[in-house]
Design a protein around this motif. Structure first.
Motif, PDB file in Angstrom:
ATOM      1  N   UNK A 188      44.162  46.738  18.423  1.00 50.49           N
ATOM      2  CA  UNK A 188      44.255  45.276  18.460  1.00 50.49           C
ATOM      3  C   UNK A 188      45.671  44.859  18.106  1.00 50.49           C
ATOM      4  N   UNK A 189      46.334  44.185  19.045  1.00 50.57           N
ATOM      5  CA  UNK A 189      47.645  43.620  18.749  1.00 50.57           C
ATOM      6  C   UNK A 189      47.508  42.413  17.829  1.00 50.57           C
ATOM      7  N   UNK A 190      46.361  41.736  17.874  1.00 54.30           N
ATOM      8  CA  UNK A 190      46.083  40.643  16.942  1.00 54.30           C
ATOM      9  C   UNK A 190      45.860  41.240  15.557  1.00 54.30           C
ATOM     10  N   UNK A 191      46.514  40.688  14.556  1.00 54.70           N
ATOM     11  CA  UNK A 191      46.535  41.271  13.226  1.00 54.70           C
ATOM     12  C   UNK A 191      45.221  41.082  12.471  1.00 54.70           C
ATOM     13  N   UNK A 192      45.048  41.927  11.441  1.00 57.74           N
ATOM     14  CA  UNK A 192      43.816  41.919  10.668  1.00 57.74           C
ATOM     15  C   UNK A 192      43.600  40.639   9.874  1.00 57.74           C
ATOM     16  N   UNK A 193      44.682  39.930   9.518  1.00 57.13           N
ATOM     17  CA  UNK A 193      44.484  38.690   8.756  1.00 57.13           C
ATOM     18  C   UNK A 193      43.881  37.591   9.616  1.00 57.13           C
ATOM     19  N   UNK A 245      41.581  47.567  24.256  1.00 56.96           N
ATOM     20  CA  UNK A 245      42.796  46.890  23.820  1.00 56.96           C
ATOM     21  C   UNK A 245      42.492  45.407  23.630  1.00 56.96           C
ATOM     22  N   UNK A 246      42.947  44.845  22.512  1.00 59.22           N
ATOM     23  CA  UNK A 246      42.660  43.454  22.181  1.00 59.22           C
ATOM     24  C   UNK A 246      43.967  42.682  22.040  1.00 59.22           C
ATOM     25  N   UNK A 247      44.150  41.666  22.877  1.00 56.72           N
ATOM     26  CA  UNK A 247      45.387  40.894  22.852  1.00 56.72           C
ATOM     27  C   UNK A 247      45.115  39.417  22.932  1.00 56.72           C
ATOM     28  N   UNK A 248      46.180  38.654  23.144  1.00 57.45           N
ATOM     29  CA  UNK A 248      46.104  37.205  23.338  1.00 57.45           C
ATOM     30  C   UNK A 248      46.828  36.870  24.636  1.00 57.45           C
ATOM     31  N   UNK A 286      45.593  55.749  29.937  1.00 58.33           N
ATOM     32  CA  UNK A 286      44.750  56.202  31.046  1.00 58.33           C
ATOM     33  C   UNK A 286      43.271  56.098  30.697  1.00 58.33           C
ATOM     34  N   UNK A 287      42.972  55.986  29.411  1.00 53.48           N
ATOM     35  CA  UNK A 287      41.570  55.924  28.958  1.00 53.48           C
ATOM     36  C   UNK A 287      41.075  54.492  28.810  1.00 53.48           C
ATOM     37  N   UNK A 288      41.945  53.516  29.038  1.00 52.40           N
ATOM     38  CA  UNK A 288      41.564  52.129  28.801  1.00 52.40           C
ATOM     39  C   UNK A 288      40.382  51.722  29.679  1.00 52.40           C
ATOM     40  N   UNK A 289      39.307  51.273  29.053  1.00 48.10           N
ATOM     41  CA  UNK A 289      38.123  50.842  29.802  1.00 48.10           C
ATOM     42  C   UNK A 289      37.886  49.346  29.703  1.00 48.10           C
ATOM     43  N   UNK A 290      38.528  48.711  28.732  1.00 52.06           N
ATOM     44  CA  UNK A 290      38.333  47.263  28.587  1.00 52.06           C
ATOM     45  C   UNK A 290      39.467  46.665  27.786  1.00 52.06           C
ATOM     46  N   UNK A 291      39.822  45.435  28.128  1.00 47.12           N
ATOM     47  CA  UNK A 291      40.725  44.626  27.326  1.00 47.12           C
ATOM     48  C   UNK A 291      40.013  43.316  27.025  1.00 47.12           C
ATOM     49  N   UNK A 292      40.319  42.731  25.874  1.00 45.49           N
ATOM     50  CA  UNK A 292      39.722  41.438  25.551  1.00 45.49           C
ATOM     51  C   UNK A 292      40.825  40.476  25.145  1.00 45.49           C
TER      52      UNK A 292
END
Length: 526
Positions: free
Chosen positions: A226-231, A274-277, A297-303
């Protein structure tokens, strides 16, 4: 009305469910986290959580009192978060990108008794601590971002490393219930002082089950980044709640998630999720320096969440990386996504359908349901909604109405049950007597190859009538010109009804944003 899908026992401590349970189920050797320091197994995480619970109690924090977390994304974040919960204490993660004045507000408002702070962030917190009549105890946590040197100064604070070495694991978790307060999260505060959203032990499991498993389909073999931070509530679910719930692995990046840094993580660790904005997805697609990078190469989903994802951004991501982006909307108050696209039903340009377990309705200004195709205010009901804002009764009463929450967003629902974002209630423009959504204009404008990102606000013309005004950030290497501005206006006119095109286009170096990446349009209206 929605009812929780996840049935929890009355006596329940979230730290036991999300951490200790994996030892009982035989996953102690499985990797929970990968960060700058290496791998942390579930057994190692559980041991650290139990020791931190002892540390928190030894520091004199009583059950239900707060501890503030100002921490970079490393494996210490979930350890401190769940260590506090194991002890019956309330962790309050806060944004790491703010000012001393912001931190003074958080410390005073939460009445935190202990501050866990990354070493590199301590200098920013020092003025806030100095200004408090009754400052909290401070524990310094190592991070890869410390510039070196003596950050602790003459009044040195204990380090988490030292305290862990001397602490015995707390054998039994606090005897809490599913309805006890577990943690707080502060809102971004883009309109007024930040609000402390009070969340319960049960809320973490509800979001993990309803969205994490139910929509995202996360499982133990997944590797999540997740590129979005834990806070951030969104990042907390992505990189902590969801992976820990199913026994998966999360990769943490302490540094700023620039396109290049994110691509390095994707290539090095090959995550499956992978989790982005939206801003990050657009920036990665526009960054020439990573144009040839292959990602995972293993990426199956992004949100995606935080703001609505423009149609062309999702389509371009799918074309380049071969996986769809599941766009959704969540909030700090609801903890995570409650309206989302699905793996087998991605409709770019829409936010999809309600996550099972949540009820969603659209109401007009008189509180009446609107018909399909009509715009309305978005209200949500679900089992992860916070119970109130701390010490903000009037704002709580204006937002929470029984089981329902007024989100402040405006949507349209079609006959198929798909919801399309229109804008925030206070962002809408009335042009020639007709409502115009800034997001609709932004989506059309950002589809032009020259536009990296943009924001649209209302601006009075010579007659005092409101018209759309756009602020545009161009892709690297392009310069502003009258010809380009004319081309952008014509591009929008060809896409939308003519009255919606921006009468003015200002090319800027950057847009004002909250630390979580949301555009602050109110700063552009002056």
């Amino acid at each position: 009305m929605s009812t929780p899908v996840t049935r929890l026992p009355r006596r329940y401590n979230a730290a036991v469910d999300f951490v200790e349970r994996h030892l009982v189920e035989g996953r102690g050797a499985h990797v929970a986290y990968v960060d700058h320091a290496g791998e942390t197994t579930y057994a190692q995480l559980a041991d650290r959580v139990a020791r931190i619970a002892t540390i928190v109690r030894a520091l004199g924090v009583a059950p239900e009192q707060r501890v503030l977390l100002c921490l970079h994304d490393t494996a210490d974040f979930p350890a401190v978060f769940f260590g506090a919960i194991r002890a019956g204490v309330v962790p309050v993660p806060v944004n790491t990108l703010l000012t001393a004045a912001d931190y003074a507000y958080f410390l005073a408002d939460s009445r935190a008794r202990v501050l866990f702070v990354s070493d590199a962030l301590l200098p920013k917190l020092a003025p806030a601590l100095a200004g408090l009549a009754d400052p909290p105890r401070v524990v310094v946590v190592a991070s890869p971002m410390a510039p070196g040197g003596d950050l602790l100064g003459p009044d040195s604070h204990p380090t988490l490393t030292t305290l862990l070495a001397d602490a015995e694991p707390l054998a039994l978790a606090a005897d809490t219930t599913a309805d006890d307060v577990a943690f707080w999260l502060y809102s971004s505060g883009s309109t007024g002082a930040p609000k402390g959203a009070i969340h319960l032990h049960s809320h973490l499991a509800h979001t993990a089950e309803l969205y994490g498993r139910g929509v995202l389909g996360i499982h133990a073999d997944d590797i999540v980044f997740s590129a979005a931070k834990l806070f951030f509530a969104y990042g907390l679910g992505n990189a902590m709640t969801f992976p820990l719930y199913v026994g998966a692995t999360a990769v943490l990046l302490a540094d700023r998630p620039t396109p290049a840094a994110v691509m390095r993580v994707l290539e090095a660790h090959q995550p499956t999720i992978f989790c982005g904005v939206p801003t990050l997805f657009a920036s990665m697609l526009a960054d020439a320096s990573i144009a040839d990078a292959r990602g995972s190469a293993r990426l199956r989903a992004s949100i995606s969440a935080g703001e609505a994802l423009p149609r062309h951004t999702g389509e371009r991501w799918r074309a380049r990386f071969g996986t769809d982006v599941l766009d959704g909307i969540g909030s700090t108050e609801l903890l995570h996504i409650f309206l989302s696209n699905r793996h087998d039903d991605v409709r770019y340009g829409t936010t999809g359908k309600p996550v099972p377990g949540y009820d969603v309705k659209l109401l007009d200004e008189e509180g009446r349901p609107v018909a399909d195709g009509e715009e309305g205010a978005l209200w949500v009901s679900g089992p992860s909604c916070c119970v109130a804002y701390w010490n903000q009764r009037e704002r709580s009463l204006a937002t929470f109405h029984g089981p329902w929450m007024r989100t402040g967003d405006r949507y349209v629902r079609d006959a198929a049950g798909l919801f399309t974002y229109v804008g925030r209630g206070d962002d809408m423009l009335k042009v020639g007597g007709i409502w115009v959504s800034p997001f609709e204009v932004e989506s059309a404008l950002s589809a032009h190859a020259a536009v990296l990102e943009c924001a649209v606000v209302g601006h009075p013309d010579g007659d005092g009538l409101i018209k759309p005004r756009a602020f545009v950030v161009l892709v690297a290497g392009l310069a502003a010109s009258d010809a380009l501005v004319a081309e952008l206006k014509a591009f929008v006119k060809a896409t939308l009804a003519p009255y919606k095109y921006p009468r003015w286009i200002d090319v800027v170096d950057e847009l004002p944003k909250t630390a979580t990446g949301k555009i602050q349009r109110f700063k552009l209206r002056g």
